[in-house]
Write an enzyme that holds these catalytic residues in place. Structure first.
Site: not given
Length: 533
Positions: A23-24
């Site tokens: 995930v960012s």
């Protein structure tokens, strides 16, 4: 180039598998598309095909396009390198988790191929055909386009917020973000750290801290101030960053986005004028370094002069047979008293006697209160005059700014425009400083007691404040109580102390060397009891 290994979509019971999740942002990590849900889906995929999952490598950072900036991906590649005699299937749930940059997508595919690792995706079938590689490249390019478009959109929104006077970056030490009904997300003071930061900045601006190293020592002495997790220290890099940030003066800017300095909506910790003084000091305004042995143990060090040579005395601890002893001494070359020690108690007891004697009678104290109230009214009148003068300066600055703006319209080349823009930025900064000075030029009448009562408390009993204060407050008391440093004779003790103007006024005689009926020292000072050696 080695043949890229792809997903055959066939069952291979007992095949070793690795799961990669990414995930960012922290928000994505905690929400439905987070790491746990990705891992769950990938495990189901592996179970359906009879794969044995041996490891899971998560990442909660984008790393931009470069996969080598992702700790999880670096660890995954290292895991493969450590087991070169085995083959693995690397499973991830979407091509966007793999790479969102065309160049790095191809490089990462090559890294896996060189390690004999097969990649399989829940939402895409990688094929080693011209058509498959073309579609794969298009998908990677689409991911890169989306990433760059998202980045541009985020920057545009953040830039607009800064232009409207709001900070959008990580909050500086002493601030935190808070949701506000009118302003949205806005910086607010984070106490007690905010007050500590304000004291540090003010101390550097007014000379209390004469170097960044002194600011560092002050901050490290405060338990509430955040320190380095590993060293327990505050780095000089962090100190410099704090001293340079206009956020503490209530202003925001974003030079890399072309947003010049402007007034923010958050509460400042210091004035803009003080911030500008700090910048002047950082640019090279000379300051002598503070002595390293200035310490709570010797509050009079540097303030008491040797009567023989007139130079400040130093101080030190001396080791005896069973314990250490504190001494003051003169260390001036060619002085007849050089290195002749004086017990600390004699120096400090004499200063105590002087300060304890500087106490006016109740009647004189009440007179002083009335005098200060009259002086306050005079201060208000002077404030109004200062305010008018600053307003005239502001009008003149605005006129200069308008003139430069007219010239920039007529400018014909880029270098001239750039020069005018620098001039405009400088004038805008001057306007901000003048505006702030105008707002603070005339103190509110209601603040009379706030200023006068502490001063009267000092005049009533300077010794009490000195006795109960820390090193900094002790030295402030000495500077306020005496017009000149105290002189000490090793054989006769303290010489006549030159008291400061407020105590002379209280005594009612500016040139008087005897005790008055009030019991306060006369104009020429106090002759304390001598201490023979």
């Amino acid at each position: 180039m080695k043949e890229m290994t792809t997903n055959p979509k066939t069952k291979d019971p007992g095949q070793a598998a690795i799961i990669y999740c990414r995930v960012s942002t922290t928000r994505q990590k905690l929400e439905g598309g987070g790491l746990d849900s990705q891992e769950h889906r990938c495990r189901q995929y592996a179970q359906d095909r009879g794969y044995t999952v041996e490891a899971v490598f998560p990442d909660d950072t984008s790393g931009g396009g470069d996969f080598m900036k992702r700790p999880g991906m670096v660890a995954l590649l290292a895991f493969l390198d450590a087991q070169k005699d085995r083959s693995f299937v690397v499973i991830f749930d979407d091509p966007k988790r793999f790479a969102r940059d065309t160049e790095f997508h191809i490089k990462l595919r090559r890294e896996f191929a060189e390690r004999r690792a097969t990649i399989e995706c829940l939402n895409f079938n990688f094929e080693d055909t011209p058509e498959g590689r073309f579609i794969e490249t298009i998908i990677a390019a689409q991911g890169q386009l989306e990433r760059e478009q998202n980045k541009r959109q985020v920057i545009q929104k953040m830039k607009a917020r800064v232009e409207k006077g709001y900070s959008v970056f990580h909050p500086p030490i002493g601030y935190r973000y808070q949701r506000d009904r009118i302003h949205g997300k806005i910086l607010v003071r984070d106490e007690p750290v905010a007050s500590i930061v304000a004291e540090a900045l003010e101390g550097f601006a007014d000379g209390r801290f004469r170097s960044q190293a002194e600011v560092k020592r002050f901050l490290e002495s405060k338990p509430a101030f955040p320190k380095g997790k590993t060293t327990g220290e505050v780095t000089l890099t962090k100190i410099l960053e704090m001293l340079q940030r206009p956020t503490y003066a209530g202003y925001v800017e974003a030079p890399k986005w072309g947003v010049s300095l402007r007034r923010g909506h958050h509460e400042p910790l210091i004035s803009l004028d003080m911030h500008e003084r700090i910048q002047e000091i950082l640019k090279g305004k000379a300051r002598g370094p503070t002595r390293a042995d200035t310490h709570e143990d010797f509050p009079l060090r540097g303030f008491v002069l040797c009567n023989e040579c007139g130079e400040p005395m130093t101080a030190c601890w001396s080791k005896g047979r069973s314990k250490h002893y504190a001494y003051y001494l003169c260390d001036t070359r060619d002085c007849s008293q050089k290195r002749k020690s004086i017990p600390r108690a004699k120096i400090e007891d004499g200063a105590r006697d002087i300060l304890r004697a500087m106490q006016p009678s109740p009647g004189l104290f009440n007179t002083a209160r009335a005098m200060f109230r009259d002086a306050w009214e005079l201060h208000l009148a002077e404030g109004r005059e200062t305010q008018k003068r600053l307003e005239d300066e502001l009008k003149a600055t605005q006129a200069k700014l308008d003139s430069v703006l007219d010239l920039i319209v007529e400018a014909g080349n880029a270098s001239t425009v750039a020069a005018f823009e620098q001039k405009i930025e400088k004038l805008e900064r001057e306007k901000n400083v003048l505006t702030e000075k105008i707002q603070s030029a005339q103190p509110a009448r209601g603040r009379l007691n706030e200023f006068i009562e502490p001063l009267l408390g000092f005049l009533l009993n300077p010794w009490n404040i000195y006795k109960n204060g820390g090193l900094h407050l002790k030295r402030v008391v000495l500077k306020l109580a005496f017009a000149q440093p105290l002189r000490y004779d090793r054989n006769e003790g303290y010489r006549t102390a030159e008291i400061s103007f407020p105590f002379k006024v209280l005594d009612g005689a500016l040139n008087h060397s005897r005790h008055s009926e009030s019991g306060l020292v006369g104009g020429d000072g106090l002759e304390p009891p001598t201490h023979s050696v």
